[in-house]
Write a protein that holds these residues in place. Structure first.
Motif, PDB file in Angstrom:
ATOM      1  N   GLN A   1       4.733   6.452 -16.092  1.00  0.00           N
ATOM      2  CA  GLN A   1       4.083   5.274 -15.513  1.00  0.00           C
ATOM      3  C   GLN A   1       5.051   4.607 -14.545  1.00  0.00           C
ATOM      4  O   GLN A   1       6.162   4.221 -14.931  1.00  0.00           O
ATOM      5  CB  GLN A   1       3.674   4.288 -16.600  1.00  0.00           C
ATOM      6  N   VAL A   2       4.639   4.492 -13.297  1.00  0.00           N
ATOM      7  CA  VAL A   2       5.465   3.880 -12.256  1.00  0.00           C
ATOM      8  C   VAL A   2       4.667   2.765 -11.596  1.00  0.00           C
ATOM      9  O   VAL A   2       3.480   2.935 -11.296  1.00  0.00           O
ATOM     10  CB  VAL A   2       5.901   4.918 -11.200  1.00  0.00           C
ATOM     11  N   GLU A   3       5.304   1.642 -11.363  1.00  0.00           N
ATOM     12  CA  GLU A   3       4.630   0.504 -10.735  1.00  0.00           C
ATOM     13  C   GLU A   3       5.516  -0.105  -9.650  1.00  0.00           C
ATOM     14  O   GLU A   3       6.663   0.313  -9.461  1.00  0.00           O
ATOM     15  CB  GLU A   3       4.285  -0.547 -11.789  1.00  0.00           C
ATOM     16  N   ARG A   4       4.981  -1.090  -8.961  1.00  0.00           N
ATOM     17  CA  ARG A   4       5.748  -1.763  -7.905  1.00  0.00           C
ATOM     18  C   ARG A   4       7.018  -2.387  -8.479  1.00  0.00           C
ATOM     19  O   ARG A   4       7.014  -2.899  -9.590  1.00  0.00           O
ATOM     20  CB  ARG A   4       4.921  -2.869  -7.256  1.00  0.00           C
ATOM     21  N   GLY A   5       8.057  -2.378  -7.674  1.00  0.00           N
ATOM     22  CA  GLY A   5       9.310  -2.991  -8.087  1.00  0.00           C
ATOM     23  C   GLY A   5       9.293  -4.503  -7.912  1.00  0.00           C
ATOM     24  O   GLY A   5       8.332  -5.083  -7.398  1.00  0.00           O
TER      25      GLY A   5
ATOM     26  N   THR B   1      10.316   0.444  -6.618  1.00  0.00           N
ATOM     27  CA  THR B   1       9.440   0.965  -7.663  1.00  0.00           C
ATOM     28  C   THR B   1      10.116   0.807  -9.016  1.00  0.00           C
ATOM     29  O   THR B   1      11.340   0.680  -9.106  1.00  0.00           O
ATOM     30  CB  THR B   1       9.097   2.449  -7.434  1.00  0.00           C
ATOM     31  N   LYS B   2       9.297   0.816 -10.058  1.00  0.00           N
ATOM     32  CA  LYS B   2       9.799   0.626 -11.417  1.00  0.00           C
ATOM     33  C   LYS B   2       9.225   1.718 -12.326  1.00  0.00           C
ATOM     34  O   LYS B   2       7.999   1.851 -12.458  1.00  0.00           O
ATOM     35  CB  LYS B   2       9.396  -0.750 -11.937  1.00  0.00           C
ATOM     36  N   LEU B   3      10.107   2.505 -12.910  1.00  0.00           N
ATOM     37  CA  LEU B   3       9.713   3.503 -13.896  1.00  0.00           C
ATOM     38  C   LEU B   3       9.559   2.771 -15.220  1.00  0.00           C
ATOM     39  O   LEU B   3      10.513   2.563 -15.953  1.00  0.00           O
ATOM     40  CB  LEU B   3      10.780   4.599 -13.989  1.00  0.00           C
ATOM     41  N   SER B   4       8.333   2.354 -15.519  1.00  0.00           N
ATOM     42  CA  SER B   4       8.110   1.439 -16.640  1.00  0.00           C
ATOM     43  C   SER B   4       7.878   2.137 -17.970  1.00  0.00           C
ATOM     44  O   SER B   4       8.056   1.529 -19.030  1.00  0.00           O
ATOM     45  CB  SER B   4       6.921   0.517 -16.333  1.00  0.00           C
ATOM     46  N   HIS B   5       7.459   3.414 -17.946  1.00  0.00           N
ATOM     47  CA  HIS B   5       7.227   4.109 -19.221  1.00  0.00           C
ATOM     48  C   HIS B   5       7.350   5.615 -19.019  1.00  0.00           C
ATOM     49  O   HIS B   5       6.836   6.164 -18.028  1.00  0.00           O
ATOM     50  CB  HIS B   5       5.837   3.788 -19.769  1.00  0.00           C
ATOM     51  N   VAL B   6       8.039   6.249 -19.952  1.00  0.00           N
ATOM     52  CA  VAL B   6       8.181   7.704 -19.927  1.00  0.00           C
ATOM     53  C   VAL B   6       7.886   8.240 -21.322  1.00  0.00           C
ATOM     54  O   VAL B   6       8.537   7.849 -22.297  1.00  0.00           O
ATOM     55  CB  VAL B   6       9.594   8.140 -19.489  1.00  0.00           C
TER      56      VAL B   6
ATOM     57  N   LEU C   1      15.789   2.174  -4.991  1.00  0.00           N
ATOM     58  CA  LEU C   1      14.477   2.756  -4.755  1.00  0.00           C
ATOM     59  C   LEU C   1      13.642   2.718  -6.026  1.00  0.00           C
ATOM     60  O   LEU C   1      12.482   2.304  -6.003  1.00  0.00           O
ATOM     61  CB  LEU C   1      14.627   4.198  -4.257  1.00  0.00           C
ATOM     62  N   THR C   2      14.252   3.145  -7.153  1.00  0.00           N
ATOM     63  CA  THR C   2      13.529   3.157  -8.431  1.00  0.00           C
ATOM     64  C   THR C   2      14.440   2.659  -9.543  1.00  0.00           C
ATOM     65  O   THR C   2      15.578   3.109  -9.673  1.00  0.00           O
ATOM     66  CB  THR C   2      13.046   4.572  -8.786  1.00  0.00           C
ATOM     67  N   GLU C   3      13.955   1.706 -10.308  1.00  0.00           N
ATOM     68  CA  GLU C   3      14.677   1.255 -11.493  1.00  0.00           C
ATOM     69  C   GLU C   3      13.964   1.769 -12.732  1.00  0.00           C
ATOM     70  O   GLU C   3      12.734   1.863 -12.763  1.00  0.00           O
ATOM     71  CB  GLU C   3      14.768  -0.271 -11.548  1.00  0.00           C
ATOM     72  N   ALA C   4      14.736   2.123 -13.732  1.00  0.00           N
ATOM     73  CA  ALA C   4      14.168   2.594 -14.987  1.00  0.00           C
ATOM     74  C   ALA C   4      14.178   1.460 -16.000  1.00  0.00           C
ATOM     75  O   ALA C   4      15.198   0.792 -16.183  1.00  0.00           O
ATOM     76  CB  ALA C   4      14.959   3.780 -15.518  1.00  0.00           C
ATOM     77  N   VAL C   5      13.046   1.226 -16.616  1.00  0.00           N
ATOM     78  CA  VAL C   5      12.944   0.197 -17.641  1.00  0.00           C
ATOM     79  C   VAL C   5      13.152   0.857 -19.006  1.00  0.00           C
ATOM     80  O   VAL C   5      12.455   1.803 -19.362  1.00  0.00           O
ATOM     81  CB  VAL C   5      11.561  -0.491 -17.603  1.00  0.00           C
TER      82      VAL C   5
ATOM     83  N   HIS D   1       0.839  -1.206   0.000  1.00  0.00           N
ATOM     84  CA  HIS D   1       0.000   0.000   0.000  1.00  0.00           C
ATOM     85  C   HIS D   1       0.872   1.252   0.000  1.00  0.00           C
ATOM     86  O   HIS D   1       0.592   2.217  -0.744  1.00  0.00           O
ATOM     87  CB  HIS D   1      -0.914  -0.006   1.221  1.00  0.00           C
ATOM     88  N   LEU D   2       1.940   1.244   0.805  1.00  0.00           N
ATOM     89  CA  LEU D   2       2.864   2.373   0.856  1.00  0.00           C
ATOM     90  C   LEU D   2       3.508   2.611  -0.508  1.00  0.00           C
ATOM     91  O   LEU D   2       3.591   3.751  -0.978  1.00  0.00           O
ATOM     92  CB  LEU D   2       3.943   2.115   1.915  1.00  0.00           C
ATOM     93  N   ILE D   3       3.953   1.537  -1.154  1.00  0.00           N
ATOM     94  CA  ILE D   3       4.615   1.669  -2.449  1.00  0.00           C
ATOM     95  C   ILE D   3       3.627   2.112  -3.528  1.00  0.00           C
ATOM     96  O   ILE D   3       3.983   2.898  -4.413  1.00  0.00           O
ATOM     97  CB  ILE D   3       5.296   0.337  -2.837  1.00  0.00           C
ATOM     98  N   ASP D   4       2.394   1.643  -3.457  1.00  0.00           N
ATOM     99  CA  ASP D   4       1.384   2.083  -4.422  1.00  0.00           C
ATOM    100  C   ASP D   4       1.158   3.592  -4.313  1.00  0.00           C
ATOM    101  O   ASP D   4       1.013   4.291  -5.323  1.00  0.00           O
ATOM    102  CB  ASP D   4       0.067   1.336  -4.200  1.00  0.00           C
ATOM    103  N   GLU D   5       1.122   4.094  -3.081  1.00  0.00           N
ATOM    104  CA  GLU D   5       0.978   5.534  -2.886  1.00  0.00           C
ATOM    105  C   GLU D   5       2.191   6.277  -3.425  1.00  0.00           C
ATOM    106  O   GLU D   5       2.067   7.357  -4.025  1.00  0.00           O
ATOM    107  CB  GLU D   5       0.777   5.846  -1.399  1.00  0.00           C
ATOM    108  N   LEU D   6       3.374   5.690  -3.223  1.00  0.00           N
ATOM    109  CA  LEU D   6       4.602   6.305  -3.721  1.00  0.00           C
ATOM    110  C   LEU D   6       4.600   6.340  -5.247  1.00  0.00           C
ATOM    111  O   LEU D   6       5.009   7.337  -5.856  1.00  0.00           O
ATOM    112  CB  LEU D   6       5.813   5.533  -3.206  1.00  0.00           C
ATOM    113  N   CYS D   7       4.126   5.274  -5.867  1.00  0.00           N
ATOM    114  CA  CYS D   7       4.051   5.226  -7.335  1.00  0.00           C
ATOM    115  C   CYS D   7       3.153   6.348  -7.862  1.00  0.00           C
ATOM    116  O   CYS D   7       3.478   6.996  -8.868  1.00  0.00           O
ATOM    117  CB  CYS D   7       3.524   3.872  -7.802  1.00  0.00           C
TER     118      CYS D   7
END
Length: 274
Positions: A263-267, A250-255, A232-236, A82-88
């Protein structure tokens, strides 16, 4: 000072929470509260029951003359998700977009309460890996690294690009920047990391992984091993990463730079067994 049982339980819980991954002899609590070890053992059982039920951690007992109890912090994975979803959601704000596909994250890293919770997630995941030190690159990874280290009760080793006279003798290596494809230098003070350590590397943002690969090579220069890598965040992106074994929150899945969409989702840490 003689405590009532209610007072002992409160003080004991606070002490354990403040001293994670530290072996505490029963005699310490016995002398602290002027109580018999049998009473202390019963109190610890109550504390452990509450901490376990709240998924805050567990109190583990070691037998023998040098035995005692150790508090091992954990997290409630549902609460962590839940915490990570809010962070995303926060990270998907288009105003965070920076040149090169990076995100502005200083407000996240600079939030002490949030950083403590993020560090606890990593510490819980690596709690069985016998980590001796946490390593990070100056400067943005430092708050998260210190949070992880505090929950694991280990020191922090800070790697820098520039040499500082106040750090004494250093070990330096050259590495290839994964995103810029340029040769850069990183260094670590010799006194900052003991040889033969088990090192957990923590970073705030990983794009191609060049900086983390450099830190992994630097760990080897100290005759030490890498216990794990947490970001903390990986870029795809299309390029192959220089690091394959890591955990991300977290995962930066689309920019979409043109339309300023993120678009950021759970890591991947939530896809692995904890």
């Amino acid at each position: 000072m003689k405590y009532r049982r209610s007072g002992r339980l409160v003080d004991m819980t606070q002490y354990l929470l403040a001293h994670p991954h530290q072996l505490i002899p029963l005699t310490f609590f016995s002398e602290r509260y002027q109580s018999a070890k049998s009473s202390i053992s019963e109190d610890l059982g109550i504390v452990n029951e509450i901490l376990t039920s709240r998924r805050l951690g567990s109190v583990e007992t070691s037998a023998g003359a040098s035995g005692g109890v150790t508090f091992i912090p954990t997290v409630d994975m549902k609460a962590a998700e839940h915490l990570i979803d809010e962070l995303c959601d926060r990270l998907e704000d288009p105003d965070r977009l920076l040149p090169g596909g990076y995100l502005y994250m200083m407000d996240i890293i600079g939030d002490p309460a949030l950083t403590q919770e993020l560090g606890r997630i990593f510490a819980s995941y690596y709690r069985r890996d016998k980590v001796d030190a946490v390593m990070t690159m100056a400067t943005k990874g430092i708050p998260l690294a210190y949070s992880v280290a505090a929950h694991l009760n280990v020191p922090v080793s800070i790697v820098r690009h520039e040499q500082r006279i106040t750090e004494g003798s250093i070990v330096s290596i050259n590495y290839v920047s994964g995103s810029k494809k340029t040769i850069q230098t990183m260094s670590l003070a010799r006194r900052s990391l003991k040889p033969h350590s088990n090192v957990l590397i923590i970073d705030d943002f990983m794009k191609a992984g060049g900086t983390i690969r450099g830190m992994m090579d630097l760990v080897q220069e100290f005759q030490s091993t890498v216990a794990g890598v947490g970001v903390l965040t990986e870029a795809v992106h299309e390029e192959e990463k220089l690091v394959s074994d890591y955990t991300s929150l977290t995962k930066l899945s689309h920019v979409d730079v043109k339309n300023k969409k993120i678009q950021v989702e759970r890591g991947n840490i939530f896809q692995q067994n904890t």
